[in-house]
Design a protein around this motif. Structure first.
Motif, PDB file in Angstrom:
ATOM      1  N   UNK A 162      26.153   0.467 -21.131  1.00 17.40           N
ATOM      2  CA  UNK A 162      25.953   0.423 -19.684  1.00 17.40           C
ATOM      3  C   UNK A 162      26.074   1.806 -19.062  1.00 17.40           C
ATOM      4  N   UNK A 163      25.435   1.930 -17.924  1.00 18.44           N
ATOM      5  CA  UNK A 163      25.492   3.160 -17.160  1.00 18.44           C
ATOM      6  C   UNK A 163      26.836   3.249 -16.452  1.00 18.44           C
ATOM      7  N   UNK A 164      27.414   4.430 -16.427  1.00 21.08           N
ATOM      8  CA  UNK A 164      28.662   4.613 -15.706  1.00 21.08           C
ATOM      9  C   UNK A 164      28.431   4.731 -14.212  1.00 21.08           C
ATOM     10  N   UNK A 165      29.504   4.633 -13.458  1.00 23.06           N
ATOM     11  CA  UNK A 165      29.412   4.730 -12.005  1.00 23.06           C
ATOM     12  C   UNK A 165      28.902   6.091 -11.557  1.00 23.06           C
ATOM     13  N   UNK A 166      29.367   7.155 -12.218  1.00 19.97           N
ATOM     14  CA  UNK A 166      28.942   8.503 -11.836  1.00 19.97           C
ATOM     15  C   UNK A 166      27.435   8.648 -12.006  1.00 19.97           C
ATOM     16  N   UNK A 167      26.901   8.178 -13.124  1.00 21.80           N
ATOM     17  CA  UNK A 167      25.467   8.265 -13.386  1.00 21.80           C
ATOM     18  C   UNK A 167      24.671   7.524 -12.316  1.00 21.80           C
ATOM     19  N   UNK A 168      25.098   6.317 -12.011  1.00 21.24           N
ATOM     20  CA  UNK A 168      24.379   5.515 -11.016  1.00 21.24           C
ATOM     21  C   UNK A 168      24.389   6.189  -9.667  1.00 21.24           C
ATOM     22  N   UNK A 169      25.558   6.709  -9.294  1.00 23.14           N
ATOM     23  CA  UNK A 169      25.698   7.380  -8.015  1.00 23.14           C
ATOM     24  C   UNK A 169      24.731   8.569  -7.936  1.00 23.14           C
ATOM     25  N   UNK A 170      24.679   9.336  -9.020  1.00 15.90           N
ATOM     26  CA  UNK A 170      23.832  10.531  -9.008  1.00 15.90           C
ATOM     27  C   UNK A 170      22.354  10.164  -8.973  1.00 15.90           C
ATOM     28  N   UNK A 171      21.950   9.186  -9.765  1.00 13.79           N
ATOM     29  CA  UNK A 171      20.510   8.893  -9.762  1.00 13.79           C
ATOM     30  C   UNK A 171      20.070   8.232  -8.466  1.00 13.79           C
ATOM     31  N   UNK A 172      20.943   7.497  -7.826  1.00 18.32           N
ATOM     32  CA  UNK A 172      20.620   6.959  -6.506  1.00 18.32           C
ATOM     33  C   UNK A 172      20.444   8.110  -5.501  1.00 18.32           C
ATOM     34  N   UNK A 179       0.785  -1.218   0.000  1.00 21.97           N
ATOM     35  CA  UNK A 179       0.000   0.000   0.000  1.00 21.97           C
ATOM     36  C   UNK A 179       0.820   1.271   0.000  1.00 21.97           C
ATOM     37  N   UNK A 180       2.099   1.142  -0.353  1.00 17.44           N
ATOM     38  CA  UNK A 180       2.993   2.308  -0.324  1.00 17.44           C
ATOM     39  C   UNK A 180       3.463   2.671  -1.724  1.00 17.44           C
ATOM     40  N   UNK A 181       3.774   3.942  -1.912  1.00 18.56           N
ATOM     41  CA  UNK A 181       4.291   4.398  -3.182  1.00 18.56           C
ATOM     42  C   UNK A 181       5.811   4.371  -3.219  1.00 18.56           C
ATOM     43  N   UNK A 182       6.361   4.624  -4.406  1.00 15.37           N
ATOM     44  CA  UNK A 182       7.807   4.603  -4.593  1.00 15.37           C
ATOM     45  C   UNK A 182       8.205   5.794  -5.459  1.00 15.37           C
ATOM     46  N   UNK A 183       9.307   6.433  -5.114  1.00 15.93           N
ATOM     47  CA  UNK A 183       9.839   7.529  -5.924  1.00 15.93           C
ATOM     48  C   UNK A 183      11.245   7.150  -6.348  1.00 15.93           C
ATOM     49  N   UNK A 184      11.536   7.272  -7.622  1.00 12.32           N
ATOM     50  CA  UNK A 184      12.863   6.917  -8.113  1.00 12.32           C
ATOM     51  C   UNK A 184      13.290   7.939  -9.148  1.00 12.32           C
ATOM     52  N   UNK A 185      14.587   7.920  -9.512  1.00 16.45           N
ATOM     53  CA  UNK A 185      15.086   8.942 -10.431  1.00 16.45           C
ATOM     54  C   UNK A 185      16.059   8.351 -11.425  1.00 16.45           C
ATOM     55  N   UNK A 186      16.118   8.938 -12.597  1.00 18.12           N
ATOM     56  CA  UNK A 186      17.156   8.619 -13.574  1.00 18.12           C
ATOM     57  C   UNK A 186      17.786   9.931 -14.029  1.00 18.12           C
TER      58      UNK A 186
END
Lengths: 252, 252, 252, 252, 252, 252
Positions: F82-92, F55-62
């Protein structure tokens, strides 16, 4: 009697058509019963990085099946984006087997790539690939020899391969797909014209096997491979005589 | 005169061998000059997710070349880990072309996958694939029809494809590789038995072309495709008569 | 009347904003109706391996859509780990189209990469990308010319692109998304300032089309492209005059 | 005498530490000379899709080496983005070997995954992995048995593995890395407590081998494996007695 | 009192075993409570392309967990075909942290790769990796120094790392897994022997935190890191004295 | 004075254009100096597998950058596969930050994906993305609220982010690219409208920093974020009043 009427120690009919693909330096279309494989040999005037500067040649192999070579369509590995474990295992085996009868110093710094593409599969695709690839490789190397690009013929012996197995308590030679899927023990043997083993890969996942069973399987394989080599010689004609000759000269 | 002695509006010799692969529901080996392609049709009793529950069928295609189908060996896309842009473009084209003559409601919720594997390439591999795949697809669908799995024959028309181009100021039909590599304009045409266009893809990267040149190319293509469809009819024999019939019945 | 009130042979409003991205050698923001694309041209002083040492330049393109350029969010191709077939097809088309108006010898050994990123999509993203990328490329090349890095202006003609289609039995110019999704025939045309075809890609997956329909589509496209080139000239201002000039000088 | 002072038929010292990783259902740290491997067994209450609904269990294995397990650092396969052929070959071998002593019906619909991670490599990493993984698997299955999640103990026999080879004309048991790299013939043998073969993989890439050599290698392997199984029994203590028992009961 | 009986400002027991992997230039096995990591340092006599020709060295890190390091088995990233975001984030952090205490000019054009492989995880795997990797790196660099491959010792200070967090309204040092999963605020701190911050990464996804909380966390971390550095000194013995010395000499 | 004439504690001009992309549920174009980012919020009526049934929502980013957002063109991550490490770090980071001000129970089982695409980069792309994404998310959630799909407004506070750093011994707010590349210490701070920290990420790879420096940086960031939130409020207009209100009601 076997599913296709053969004796336990009888090979399926074998047909080798040479010069099958016009662009390749060597090529054969090999049929072992209903298993059909196109083998091409491509020569490149360079070796992989790890072999540079040693004055030696390299032989390698790639293996694939057309999606509908089998009863049920298989997804392409190109579409999946990676080679499966079975494919890798088989192409490593083919390359290793062929290299065992090559004198790399006499080949010079060039690579021969054997592509084995299974058009139709009915058991024994890896052994058929080895038997066919040997002929394609020999034809490509003969072109180098005729063009005086190499002086010593670098193939030291014939090489062929066959599967054997234990099916319903019987040792059988050259399993077709139905037999293979019922086999308790499954073995692939690669052997030289001198009757020496290059690869022995036996698996008893369904049922471990004894030393006696192993001996029976190896004996059956040896007989089959002798026959196969006779067919290879016929397909190669006069080129056959070059194989192993320079080596014997060198030894004597 | 052309490099292989043909007239400008002359096709290369075409040979279609049906039932080439025993496991497939439909299969042909098609040779257009030195271009040789194995086309297999595989039927699966399911459709892709985006089509589920609509009662409609789906037709799709995959295309590949054996590494040594060409003068110089190409690296396998499976080894590279991804399909190239050219491959994707071609297999999208083949699928789209075949779907244009299918009534999906009459096929039912099943997928037909056409695998077009180029064994030897000498120009026109995508057009040859379409022409061969149409025959393989028809044979597979005929099996469904004979087995009463479908009641209406869902193929509404014949379909074939040919390349045309402007080579040394001449409009030529069915380019072989040498001609293709010298062509200023290069066009692939897919057409139905009724003479309607399904795909027209013309490119003048080397030299833009006029409306007159375009018209000449289309006229030449139309003649070539008529001949090809005659050869398809011969290969299909009695099955030919089913094509388009139910549709005409429905219309009348 | 059309969904957005246009006549059948009427383009949507077009706006080209130049120098949109400060870092790029050339850049435009192009809006064709609600379709909005950022096109940047990047110059690198090297060519791909297959072109080295020939003294010629290379032009290539990449295409992408922001995930939410469309009604429903699309997964990023970077997240999927591979480019889709549609993307590859489009970026190959853009590159081929632009190269058709370039004299590579006059560009020198450098690469121009056109990045076409669709910010908002409403039909015609590939044709809009070509029309915008031509302007961005011209601006980047002009910088080379002004900086005396090249002496002859290597662009031989204007170039623009538009889509046409048959929608509800009508030939329509410059389809928006709603029209495109209902079109029976869909065609993309790329044409030069001289009125020559560079690419003609027509598809009748839904319904094959006749020669007459084809002619109507091409005629409509030609009118649209003429208008687009007028807008490109306005956006380029004085630079416009360089295009094709050196070529005419060379010819005379 | 051998490089490390051993007799030709002498194993390296073997040490098996059980319960090495606290989270795993079964785990061992196995050292065979300087080769050191962590083997963990993980139980999941589901089977792969192809086995669903059959009431049978599945055993599978994964294998990897830490980057610096070897003299020269190896790039991680995770960084490369794919498993290499050698890794796939080895993990297929481990899984197949372990499954040969499992009655899947008695395991129930669950999967046991054996992870074999080589911490330090000095030859024989695949055979050491099999020998260690058998103990880890047994411990995990014993937990299921003690928790009454299974009623019949599904391991039908002991299982261990060793390498043998021909090095400088001598048949040697349990090759360390230096010996392995000089071996003309290299063979891996997997055998059960009953002395039956599960896998025989012999390679003579450097030099084909005779039937006599093969027999010598197999004999040496058999002796080594017997010793190894004794050490496994010691490590397993009382659990050892469960192995094979239910099977014997069933047979009698 | 905490779940494992510690005081809020008390570290878990730490054990550092040096020379753990025989092939690596530097290696440690570090245990912080139940978290266990193997850290190896590998020296290569080359730098990445972007650093070539500058006479400077490079330090980088890779991080991974064995599949069963955790309560529930994790799929291998090598099997998935790509590194996850968490892994990339952590290995970037480790590399950045170690580089902060290196004088790259004194290291010369060589790369040191720190591999941190988590054998068993119980919270704090990234901080434990940094603390262990510093010791492994120091040992590898000491070998270079002893072999006279470098003249100035290029490590300018000690470096260790610890996690702190707010758990049930309490500021706690060195969180174990259970605490970490209940923490409202989670912070990783990397600090030098001089007590300066190299990295401060605090996250309050569950509940934003005030400046006072931040100060409390930093204070606790500082105390923990001091203790850790004392343990590093003990593990390094006489080598400890080289750290920072040349730098001080240079400064004075 | 700074490179662009600002005071040390002065932000660059900020402009937020709302409703920038017509298809998205929420969208902004945010400019912070020369850094320009498109942020879109997409709502999907499902949550990731690990959250189903709660019953909960989720917010995520790219997060991504156009290839020519930077001085030198960057290869697309989609082309690299593939996604680079910098990209992954930022979207997380972006996702984590946004979730800190969301009450997931009030959002219901739906996912909001924030796409942050950098059109032009000049330092601070991750902080600008967070500041813009907060506004886009708020607008999308407001649509849900206006359409009565949710009853309680689930955003508990404002949220913005800024970078701070130590450049040439000075503490500076909101670094542009030139400053960022010269910074000894670099810190990104995410803060709520209540002045609480959500993320503090400080790095002193070039030079470790003291507690005093850290305090100065945090103070500067706090002032900048207050200003930013004022601009967010202006952009959101009346919607601003909903933020945090229901929460306060609940508390009182």
């Amino acid at each position: 009697m076997r599913v296709d009427g053969r004796q336990n120690d009888q090979l399926r009919p074998i047909r080798i058509t040479t010069n099958y693909i016009k662009h390749a330096e060597g090529s054969v279309y090999i049929e072992v019963g209903e298993t059909k494989v196109i083998c091409t040999a491509s020569i490149e005037e360079r070796v992989p990085p790890f072999m540079k500067g040693q004055g030696k040649g390299w032989v390698t192999a790639e293996y694939a099946m057309l999606p509908r070579a089998t009863q049920v369509r298989n997804q392409r590995e190109a579409a999946k984006g990676k080679l499966g474990g079975r494919t890798m295992e088989i192409q490593r085996l083919i390359g290793r087997a062929l290299r065992s009868v090559i004198k790399p110093e006499w080949l010079g710094e060039r690579t021969i790539t054997l592509d084995c593409d299974v058009i139709q599969a009915d058991g024994g695709t890896r052994t058929t690939s080895i038997t066919g690839a040997f002929v394609a490789m020999t034809m490509a190397i003969n072109k180098l020899h005729e063009n005086k690009m190499i002086t010593k013929f670098p193939i030291t012996d014939f090489l062929a391969s066959v599967s054997v197995g234990v099916v319903q308590e019987q040792t059988m030679l050259d399993l077709c797909y139905i037999e293979d899927s019922k086999a308790k023990v499954d073995m692939n043997v690669v052997m030289t014209g001198q009757g020496k083993f290059v690869e022995v890969q036996g698996t008893g996942e369904e049922s471990p096997f004894s030393r006696e069973e192993l001996n029976g399987l190896l004996m059956s394989a040896e007989l089959g491979i002798r026959e196969m080599i006779a067919i290879q010689k016929e397909a190669l004609g006069a080129i056959s005589e070059k194989i192993g000759m320079s080596v014997q000269v060198a030894k004597s």
